[in-house]
Design an enzyme around this catalytic site. Structure first.
Site, short mmCIF file in Angstrom:
data_model
loop_
_atom_site.label_atom_id
_atom_site.label_comp_id
_atom_site.label_asym_id
_atom_site.label_seq_id
_atom_site.Cartn_x
_atom_site.Cartn_y
_atom_site.Cartn_z
NE ARG A 36 66.16 -2.71 19.99
CZ ARG A 36 66.58 -2.62 21.25
NH1 ARG A 36 66.43 -3.64 22.09
NH2 ARG A 36 67.17 -1.52 21.69
CG ASN A 68 55.00 -7.48 27.59
OD1 ASN A 68 55.06 -7.98 26.47
ND2 ASN A 68 54.95 -8.22 28.70
NE ARG A 69 57.85 -0.87 22.42
CZ ARG A 69 58.47 -1.88 21.83
NH1 ARG A 69 58.86 -2.93 22.55
NH2 ARG A 69 58.71 -1.88 20.53
CG LEU A 70 54.74 -3.04 30.96
CD1 LEU A 70 54.27 -4.15 31.89
CD2 LEU A 70 53.72 -1.89 30.93
CG HIS A 71 59.87 1.46 28.30
ND1 HIS A 71 60.36 0.32 27.69
CD2 HIS A 71 59.11 2.10 27.37
CE1 HIS A 71 59.94 0.29 26.44
NE2 HIS A 71 59.17 1.35 26.23
#
Length: 217
Positions: free
Chosen positions: A14, A195-198
């Site tokens: 997600r 976009n998984r750019l945590h």
């Protein structure tokens, strides 16, 4: 309900859209941010907002994790209580380096604390023990944590026996029950991002203050 196969779970994902975490918004004291996040978790009434995973290693260096509840925190560290004969307590007696993890998935957040676990004082333990519900106090006497037992009935019968024994009087503190305080050598805050750019920031203790660094996701 169909069985879930390994190929199915590979596609489970997600987007993390709860928001970001920026350096300009970070307080100088990491406990201020932890307190804010914990308060938000409590206010959201998520199950067990104070639940944390405690990671230890045994004498062979094999890691173990288990969930316990945070019972207090301040600048000295994070506190939990346990049976002193438990696996975690035995590990700590040989290697007191401990890692804690708070998984607040509802907010796309997690907090990791690294530090050393030290035994709580007798006064602190007694004070907390007698603040617990009486059944919880009795349960502390029942279980020799991590030892092998034949059936659940062993625990239930022992509980009923002790409940009758302590029906009128105060439940004494077991000699094998205590607490640990985990110091804060480092604490990392993770906020999920699109976009998984945590966003990840780690506070590491220095002699007089905290050093703050952003980590790549």
């Amino acid at each position: 309900m169909p069985n879930q196969s390994s190929s199915d779970i590979a596609d489970l994902r997600r987007e993390y859209t709860q928001g970001g975490l920026r350096r300009k918004d970070l307080p100088e004291d990491p406990l201020a941010l932890f307190e804010l996040w914990l308060k938000q978790a409590c206010n959201a009434q998520i199950p067990d907002p104070t639940a944390m995973s405690v990671a230890t290693v045994d004498e062979q260096g094999r890691p173990y994790q288990r969930i316990v509840l945070l019972k207090h925190y301040d600048e000295k560290g994070f506190v939990f209580y346990t049976n002193l004969g438990s696996r975690k307590a035995q590990h700590i007696s040989h290697n007191n380096n401990v890692s804690l993890l708070f998984p607040w998935h509802v907010f796309d957040r997690q907090v990791i604390v690294s530090g050393k676990a030290e035994r709580m004082s007798s006064m602190e333990v007694v004070k907390y023990f007698h603040s617990r519900p009486k059944d919880s106090q009795i349960a502390a006497w029942v279980s020799q944590q991590s030892s092998r037992i034949s059936t659940r009935g062993v625990l239930e019968s022992k509980f009923l026996e002790l409940k009758q024994k302590f029906l009128q009087g105060e439940v004494p503190l077991p000699s094998f029950w205590g607490g640990f305080r985990v110091s804060i050598d480092a604490i990392e805050f993770w906020q999920g991002g699109v976009n998984r750019l945590h966003d990840r920031f780690i506070y590491q203790r220095t002699e007089n203050n905290w050093n703050i660094d952003r980590l790549a996701p």
